[in-house]
Design a protein around this motif. Structure first.
Motif, PDB file in Angstrom:
ATOM      1  N   GLY A  87       0.817  -1.216   0.000  1.00 28.82           N
ATOM      2  CA  GLY A  87       0.000   0.000   0.000  1.00 28.82           C
ATOM      3  C   GLY A  87       0.846   1.259   0.000  1.00 28.82           C
ATOM      4  N   LYS A 118       0.480   3.980   1.791  1.00 32.06           N
ATOM      5  CA  LYS A 118       0.798   4.555   3.107  1.00 32.06           C
ATOM      6  C   LYS A 118       2.074   3.931   3.656  1.00 32.06           C
ATOM      7  N   ILE A 153       5.009   5.342   1.908  1.00 28.22           N
ATOM      8  CA  ILE A 153       5.357   6.703   2.348  1.00 28.22           C
ATOM      9  C   ILE A 153       6.304   6.610   3.543  1.00 28.22           C
ATOM     10  N   TYR A 189      -2.815  14.931   2.991  1.00 23.82           N
ATOM     11  CA  TYR A 189      -2.986  13.620   3.634  1.00 23.82           C
ATOM     12  C   TYR A 189      -2.019  13.551   4.831  1.00 23.82           C
ATOM     13  N   CYS A 233       0.386  15.502  -3.784  1.00 24.82           N
ATOM     14  CA  CYS A 233      -0.662  14.525  -4.051  1.00 24.82           C
ATOM     15  C   CYS A 233      -1.655  15.111  -5.051  1.00 24.82           C
ATOM     16  N   ASN A 292      -6.004  14.563  -1.878  1.00 23.90           N
ATOM     17  CA  ASN A 292      -6.787  14.292  -0.690  1.00 23.90           C
ATOM     18  C   ASN A 292      -6.295  15.297   0.351  1.00 23.90           C
ATOM     19  N   ASP A 340       2.093  11.470  -5.049  1.00 23.76           N
ATOM     20  CA  ASP A 340       1.120  10.466  -4.606  1.00 23.76           C
ATOM     21  C   ASP A 340      -0.052  10.487  -5.589  1.00 23.76           C
ATOM     22  N   ALA A 400      -2.571   8.194  -5.733  1.00 24.62           N
ATOM     23  CA  ALA A 400      -3.522   7.172  -5.268  1.00 24.62           C
ATOM     24  C   ALA A 400      -4.917   7.339  -5.869  1.00 24.62           C
ATOM     25  N   TYR A 401      -5.228   8.542  -6.381  1.00 21.11           N
ATOM     26  CA  TYR A 401      -6.578   8.779  -6.944  1.00 21.11           C
ATOM     27  C   TYR A 401      -6.530   9.046  -8.446  1.00 21.11           C
ATOM     28  N   SER A 413      -1.656   3.070  -5.619  1.00 20.29           N
ATOM     29  CA  SER A 413      -2.317   2.025  -4.847  1.00 20.29           C
ATOM     30  C   SER A 413      -3.540   1.469  -5.553  1.00 20.29           C
ATOM     31  N   SER A 458      -5.951   0.534  -3.637  1.00 19.86           N
ATOM     32  CA  SER A 458      -6.961   0.685  -2.581  1.00 19.86           C
ATOM     33  C   SER A 458      -8.243   1.323  -3.081  1.00 19.86           C
ATOM     34  N   LYS A 459      -8.111   2.474  -3.742  1.00 24.77           N
ATOM     35  CA  LYS A 459      -9.309   3.236  -4.098  1.00 24.77           C
ATOM     36  C   LYS A 459      -9.785   2.923  -5.506  1.00 24.77           C
TER      37      LYS A 459
END
Ligand SMILES: Cc1ncc(COP(=O)(O)O)c(C=O)c1O
Length: 501
Positions: free
Chosen positions: A204, A206, A209, A229, A280, A284, A312, A314-315, A342, A344-345
């Motif tokens: 992941g 996080k 990081i 974040y 990011c 976020n 980052d 992630a989105y 990631s 994740s989302k």
């Protein structure tokens, strides 16, 4: 039950960053595999039937959504729900025996309660006060929709294969399975000059990081978007990169203000001497995405100052317009940037755990040493590779059907986002984000974020996230997450309309 919570690479560039790699690396020998140790429980022994609960566990977060809580109305079922009571224990009760080990002073600098545990604490207190409240959570930003079965079938198949002699596998490569790394490279970095050898599969973003912070060591100064974040700032504090917390900020961190006035892109000329810039996009919590021109400015700035960008993304799959999905779409970024991302989302892997970090071979420390080689050393030391079952899921995510299935889940959340945006817009609020991210950033001018959070919880039984939890620049805003079942998002919108009309 009562839960008690305590609170190889060839170097192709001559560009060097201005700071050197940690001198501790000079003393390391080549990676060796060591037997894994089982950590003893971190929870101090207490009297009574105490259960220690992870800060991220559902028990801790008490994530009984409206749907599930309405199904669980009886006292018995409410007990089994595990409503969490946060009990602060008087020090004398904790233990009579103390070790000789002093507490890490950097841990003591951290502000009480990471943002989301504090929200969970307040939510739990609300549920104790109003046991029948049907609370809807649009707060933490955890995914809610089932993982598409094309992906879970692949994981189930890999899990079952582990029961066979032919299909069993133990430790894998710390960097991840070659096939997955190469699928990530072709799905997300095609034609961008990134190949599988630049990619490190992980459990992941996080976790990566924190591993990146270990890589940089304690002698760097970071810059973060404000708001951002929280993991960037907290991991910096833990590493000892900062001074104390005063006036809502830590000394030795550059807070780059991102607000409606600057279009949520910081004035880079205000940054003084940052070594590592965490950036990011889509962001976020603000939900804003940086344009190609803005990211070009960022890359040129990093090159001019010799900084490293940790980008980052992630989105990224939530991006609807032509904002870049990767920092590596920008010329020259491979010499100044790392990217972490990631599943994740995208695929609902917040519990499965799978992400990746790209460290291009062109990225060098000030002495010319490749950053990727040190990161590889960190990964081999602090991590033993992502779960083989999760990696099978990751591979399925990146198959043509998997990519389609992920996009359809993302589209579902994007429809939720639109519902939330429309609700607040109709009510006359200034609303930001939403278009390229599953977060809506709502302005409550002149009000404290925590007061607005408390008002919405008290009067509408809806959990949001107070903007100030993401940094001083978030004061006066709340973040509303679009991760939720459709019925809950519609019901929350109805309640919010009632509250603010
Ligand atoms: C910006 C950002 N980066 C990283 C993460 C964590 O991702 P992962 O679940 O892969 O650790 C999150 C999770 O909310 C996030 O918002």
């Amino acid at each position: 039950m009562c839960f008690t919570i305590w609170s190889s690479s060839s170097v192709c560039s001559t560009f060097h960053t201005p700071f050197s790699f940690s001198s501790n690396f000079a003393t390391l020998e080549s990676p060796r595999r060591l037997p894994s140790l089982t950590s003893p429980s971190l929870a101090p022994t207490m009297n009574g039937p105490t259960v220690s609960v992870s800060l991220n566990s559902p028990q801790f977060l008490a994530r009984n959504s409206f749907i599930s809580s309405s199904k669980l109305k009886t006292d018995t079922s409410r007990r089994s729900l595990g409503i969490c009571k946060c009990v602060s224990s008087p020090p004398a009760e904790q233990t009579a025996y103390t070790t000789k080990v002093s507490r890490n002073a950097n841990m003591a600098k951290l502000q009480a309660g990471y943002l989301f545990p504090e929200i969970a604490r307040r939510r739990a207190a609300h549920l104790l006060k109003y046991p029948d409240a049907q609370v809807i959570s649009l707060g933490i930003g955890d995914t809610t929709e089932p993982i598409p079965d094309i992906i879970t079938n692949a994981m189930a198949e890999r899990a079952c294969a582990l029961s066979t002699v032919e299909g069993y596998s133990g430790y894998g490569a710390e960097q991840g399975e070659k096939k997955l790394r190469s699928s990530i490279a072709s799905a997300y970095y095609k034609d961008l000059g990134i190949d599988e050898s630049d990619i490190f599969v992980s459990d992941g973003a996080k976790c990566d990081i924190s591993r990146l912070q270990v890589l940089f060591g304690s002698n760097v100064k970071i810059a973060v978007q404000d708001p951002s974040y929280p993991a960037y700032v907290d991991s910096s504090v833990i590493m000892g990169q900062t001074g104390l917390y005063e006036n809502q900020r830590y000394s030795n961190i550059e807070y780059m203000r991102c607000d409606p006035q600057n279009g949520f892109f910081p004035d880079l000329s205000l940054i003084s001497n940052a070594d590592v810039i965490f950036f990011c996009s889509p962001n976020n919590p603000t939900g804003s995405a940086a344009t190609r021109e803005q990211l070009t400015q960022l890359v040129q700035y990093a090159k001019k100052t010799g900084s490293i960008i940790v980008y980052d993304s992630a989105y990224a799959m939530y991006t609807s317009d032509d904002c870049p999905r990767s920092i590596f779409e920008i010329d020259g970024a491979k010499e100044v940037a790392i990217e972490t991302s990631s599943f994740s989302k995208y695929a609902g892997f917040t519990g499965v755990r799978l992400g990746w970090t790209v460290v291009p071979k062109e990225l060098l420390f000030s002495d010319g040493f490749p950053v990727a080689k040190d990161f590889n050393r960190i990964v081999c030391t602090c991590f033993n590779g992502a779960s083989n079952i999760a990696q099978a899921g990751g591979l399925a995510c990146l198959s043509p059907e998997g990519l389609k299935a992920m996009q359809s889940t993302i589209n579902f959340y994007k429809e939720n986002t639109q519902i939330i945006m429309d609700t607040f817009t109709k009510l006359g609020f200034d609303v930001y984000g939403g278009k390229n991210a599953p977060y809506v950033w709502v302005h409550f001018p002149g009000r404290s974020s925590w007061d607005v959070f408390a008002e919405i919880l008290e009067k509408a039984n809806v959990v949001t996230t107070p903007g100030s939890g993401f940094g001083p620049g978030g004061e006066g805003f709340v973040r509303v997450s679009a991760f939720g079942h459709r019925e809950n998002v519609l019901e929350a919108s109805r309640r919010l309309s009632q509250l603010y009309s």
